[in-house]
Design a protein around this motif. Structure first.
Motif, short mmCIF file in Angstrom:
data_model
loop_
_atom_site.label_atom_id
_atom_site.label_comp_id
_atom_site.label_asym_id
_atom_site.label_seq_id
_atom_site.Cartn_x
_atom_site.Cartn_y
_atom_site.Cartn_z
N VAL A 1 -0.06 -35.53 4.74
CA VAL A 1 0.99 -34.61 5.18
C VAL A 1 0.36 -33.23 5.37
CG1 VAL A 1 2.76 -35.91 3.97
CG2 VAL A 1 1.70 -33.97 2.82
N GLU A 2 1.13 -32.27 5.90
CA GLU A 2 0.59 -30.95 6.18
C GLU A 2 0.80 -30.03 4.97
OE1 GLU A 2 0.45 -28.55 10.17
OE2 GLU A 2 2.39 -28.18 9.22
N TYR A 3 -0.30 -29.47 4.46
CA TYR A 3 -0.25 -28.58 3.31
C TYR A 3 -0.46 -27.13 3.74
CZ TYR A 3 -0.84 -32.91 0.65
OH TYR A 3 -0.67 -34.17 0.13
N GLN A 4 0.05 -26.22 2.93
CA GLN A 4 -0.13 -24.79 3.17
C GLN A 4 -1.08 -24.26 2.11
OE1 GLN A 4 3.19 -21.72 2.93
NE2 GLN A 4 3.49 -22.50 5.01
N VAL A 5 -2.25 -23.80 2.53
CA VAL A 5 -3.29 -23.38 1.59
C VAL A 5 -3.47 -21.87 1.67
CG1 VAL A 5 -5.71 -23.66 0.92
CG2 VAL A 5 -4.46 -25.59 1.90
N GLU A 6 -3.38 -21.21 0.50
CA GLU A 6 -3.59 -19.76 0.44
C GLU A 6 -4.99 -19.49 -0.08
OE1 GLU A 6 -1.67 -15.68 -1.49
OE2 GLU A 6 -0.64 -17.60 -1.74
N ASN B 1 -2.75 -23.92 7.45
CA ASN B 1 -1.98 -25.17 7.47
C ASN B 1 -2.94 -26.30 7.77
OD1 ASN B 1 0.62 -24.09 7.01
ND2 ASN B 1 0.74 -23.42 9.13
N ILE B 2 -3.10 -27.22 6.82
CA ILE B 2 -4.07 -28.31 7.04
C ILE B 2 -3.38 -29.66 6.86
CG2 ILE B 2 -6.01 -26.88 6.26
CD1 ILE B 2 -6.04 -28.75 3.75
N ASP B 3 -3.71 -30.60 7.74
CA ASP B 3 -3.18 -31.96 7.62
C ASP B 3 -4.30 -32.97 7.44
OD1 ASP B 3 -4.09 -32.89 10.35
OD2 ASP B 3 -2.73 -31.31 10.97
N ASN B 4 -5.56 -32.49 7.45
CA ASN B 4 -6.72 -33.36 7.27
C ASN B 4 -7.39 -32.99 5.95
OD1 ASN B 4 -9.11 -34.77 7.40
ND2 ASN B 4 -9.46 -34.37 9.56
N PRO B 5 -7.51 -33.92 5.01
CA PRO B 5 -8.10 -33.60 3.69
C PRO B 5 -9.48 -32.95 3.78
CG PRO B 5 -7.14 -35.80 3.67
CD PRO B 5 -7.07 -35.32 5.09
N ASN B 6 -10.24 -33.32 4.83
CA ASN B 6 -11.61 -32.79 4.95
C ASN B 6 -11.64 -31.31 5.32
OD1 ASN B 6 -13.06 -35.39 4.55
ND2 ASN B 6 -11.89 -35.95 6.36
N GLU B 7 -10.48 -30.75 5.73
CA GLU B 7 -10.43 -29.33 6.08
C GLU B 7 -10.09 -28.45 4.87
OE1 GLU B 7 -7.55 -29.10 9.18
OE2 GLU B 7 -8.80 -30.14 10.65
N LEU B 8 -9.81 -29.07 3.73
CA LEU B 8 -9.46 -28.29 2.54
C LEU B 8 -10.69 -27.52 2.05
CD1 LEU B 8 -7.15 -27.73 0.47
CD2 LEU B 8 -8.15 -29.53 -0.94
N PRO B 9 -10.60 -26.16 1.94
CA PRO B 9 -11.77 -25.38 1.50
C PRO B 9 -12.14 -25.67 0.04
CG PRO B 9 -10.09 -23.99 2.55
CD PRO B 9 -9.46 -25.32 2.28
#
Length: 601
Positions: free
Chosen positions: A374-379, A387-395
């Motif tokens: 699902v799409e998460y909002q990362v601060e 806004n990321i929906d791909n786990p590999n984009e999580l910093p």
């Protein structure tokens, strides 16, 4: 093909949809209406007549809204059969925009279900006339009186006005058609105004181009005229205009209030989108009709061709399918493990499953779909919001100050005997109770706020199994909420495989890691060296499995003799294994990805 017999009069037209929960009998009612009005030759009649796709017949569900024109007592009835599953609510909303009224169908043996409420509220928001109907009164377990009281209590529809029919036997169908004519208003439109027609559905035919279903709102659409598509700002010559009766039947014109189809040799699928306004190029309307809000995807996954050479074919297939299903979104992405593919957005899990199956069947593709997310909002610590929906984009965790996840407001209707087990399931899935209300002594409505990520895995299946199939579920987005989330990476021989990464709640991260490593251990073939499979959270290994090495029997040639000779051979083999492991690269077969990423396992 016979031309329509009833003369055109705008006050004699009725445009209506059939809406209901899944399996309450929409398609069967459509079949009976086609039979009673004589629209289909009895020899050609078959069940689910309007469900044209094989996948609809196999699953017994309606996926695409279908329209058909029938005639009854000097009136023209344009019927639109809509899907019932919550994932296809966008299809329903588009269909309602082409109607003045709806037939709200309720199963007399089950009563109001979650999607009954949702579709009824959609109709009320569109200011449509509602004709409430109780179906399946021929069943021994039906209780029409109780269901009628339930409808009156929950929806405020007078129980005396609720019709009782059996779509299976045909009982009450004639009365229903009479009530549709009596209660649903005729369309309001100016036949003398410049042409304005709304495209509410389209599909691509490889020989004729885009074929669009339209509702003429104002003016007259004449055959062989020149059309202008207002939003796309292009013009095309109209090749054919016609009605679906249910076979495509060419006519000379469509007038204000009528529903039909157009063929204009449109080859670029971008030019004939759903919600487009069509007008006459020589006498154009100045304003476009109000189109449709773009739906927001709720579930994302990567779709990749098994054969990399099929990537251009997949792009073309997605373009054509999006014409027929405007709720799909997609953009190119690359995976180190799976190659080139697309990140696709869907309205729900069933929608995702159906789209993948349609791509494989209709366009002859072989595909791999990654696990849904699902799409998460990362601060970030810099204050930036991603806004990321791909786990590999999580910093990296060190750069993240907080993550918010999407929340759903779900409505569950269940027999009261299952209240305990349903509430237990919701607690396991991190849901918060908002409201509990008894609709009747036997049925209860539960409203929860629940993370979308918990729903997309197996919530619906668990709910059905715990309630023996009697519970029903409806949902709607309800904002974002902070959560303690982490990314779980899967490493094979020390290398992270992006296709297996996922974002989960910290309390369930270790369990996911153990499950995935155990599953991959059975799928990855043995190499000539030990292959470690590890699950990692923020660089910390939480689970490990090992695919044991193949071992050549180097002692086979030794028969008897001194043990030191055998040990010397084994030590030599051991040294070779060490060197191989330091330079070895694991080959993971495609079948392992397909099996590991299957949702149902």
């Amino acid at each position: 093909m016979s031309k329509p017999k009833v003369n055109y009069l705008q006050e004699n037209i009725r445009n209506f949809s059939i809406i209901s929960h899944v399996d309450h009998g929409k398609s069967t009612l459509s079949d009976r209406i086609l039979e009673v009005t004589g629209a289909v030759n009895p020899r050609d009649m078959k069940e689910q007549f309007l469900d044209s796709m094989d996948i609809e017949r196999e699953r017994g569900i309606t996926i695409k809204a279908q329209n058909v024109r029938v005639e009854w007592k000097e009136h023209i009835l344009n019927l639109i059969d809509t899907p019932g599953h919550v994932d296809f609510g966008y299809e329903v909303s588009r269909s309602l925009a082409a109607c003045e009224g709806v037939v709200l169908l309720v199963d007399a043996s089950q009563g109001i279900e979650a999607q009954t409420l949702a579709n009824c509220y959609l109709a009320l928001e569109s200011n449509l006339e509602i004709v409430a109907v109780l179906n399946k009164i021929d069943l021994s377990q039906s209780d029409p009186e109780r269901c009628a009281q339930e409808i009156e209590q929950v929806l405020g529809i007078n129980s005396q006005e609720i019709l009782k029919i059996s779509a299976k036997t045909g009982e009450g169908i004639n009365s229903l058609l009479d009530e549709i004519i009596k209660r649903i208003p005729s369309p309001k439109g100016d036949i003398n105004a410049p042409l304005q027609a709304l495209i509410f559905d389209s599909y691509f035919d490889q020989y004729r181009g885009v074929i669009s279903s339209i509702r003429v709102v104002n003016g007259t659409l004449k055959a062989r005229s020149k059309l202008k598509f207002l939003q796309a700002n292009v013009t095309h010559d109209l090749e054919e205009v016609g009605l679906k009766t249910p076979d495509p039947t060419p006519v000379d014109m469509l007038r204000s209030g009528e529903v039909g189809y157009i063929v204009a040799n449109v080859r670029d699928v971008q030019e004939s989108r759903t919600g487009e306004t069509v007008t006459d190029a020589l006498n154009p309307a100045t304003t476009a009709l109000e189109g449709y809000l773009q739906p927001k995807p709720m579930v994302y996954c990567g779709i990749y061709p098994i054969d990399g050479d099929e990537f251009p074919d997949l792009r073309e297939a997605l373009e054509k399918l999006r014409l027929n299903d405007a709720s799909i979104t997609y953009e190119p992405e690359t995976s180190g493990a799976l190659g080139f593919g697309f990140r696709c957005g869907f309205l729900g899990l069933l929608h995702m499953e159906i789209v993948r199956e349609r791509l494989e069947r209709e366009f002859n593709l072989s595909l791999i779909a990654t696990a849904p997310s699902v799409e998460y909002q990362v601060e970030l610590s810099t204050g930036e919001i991603l806004n990321i929906d791909n786990p590999n984009e999580l910093p990296q965790t060190s750069h993240v100050t907080g993550i918010k996840e999407p929340i759903l407001k779900i409505t569950i209707l269940t027999p009261s005997t299952y209240t305990g087990t349903v509430m237990e399931l919701c607690q396991i899935k991190r849901a918060e109770l908002v409201k509990m209300e008894y609709l009747s002594p036997e049925r209860i409505e539960l409203i929860y706020n629940i993370p979308l990520a918990e729903v997309v895995i197996d919530f619906f299946d668990s709910l059905k199994s715990r309630t023996k199939g009697y519970a029903s579920l409806d949902y709607e987005p309800n904002g974002m909420k902070p959560a303690n989330l982490v990314r779980v990476d899967v490493l094979i021989n020390g290398t992270a495989v992006d296709a297996f990464s996922t974002i989960v709640h910290r309390s369930k991260a270790d369990e996911y890691g153990r499950k995935m490593t155990a599953k991959l251990r059975t799928l990855i073939p043995r190499q000539l060296f030990d292959v470690p499979i590890q699950a990692s959270i923020n660089g910390r290994i939480v689970s490990r499995e090992t695919v044991k090495a193949k071992r050549k029997d180097v002692l086979a040639k030794c028969y008897g003799g001194d043990i030191t000779r055998k040990r010397k051979l084994l030590e030599k083999q051991k040294e070779g294994k060490k060197r191989m492991k330091s330079i070895g690269r694991v080959e993971v077969p495609q079948e392992a990805f397909i099996s590991a990423l299957k949702l149902d396992e």
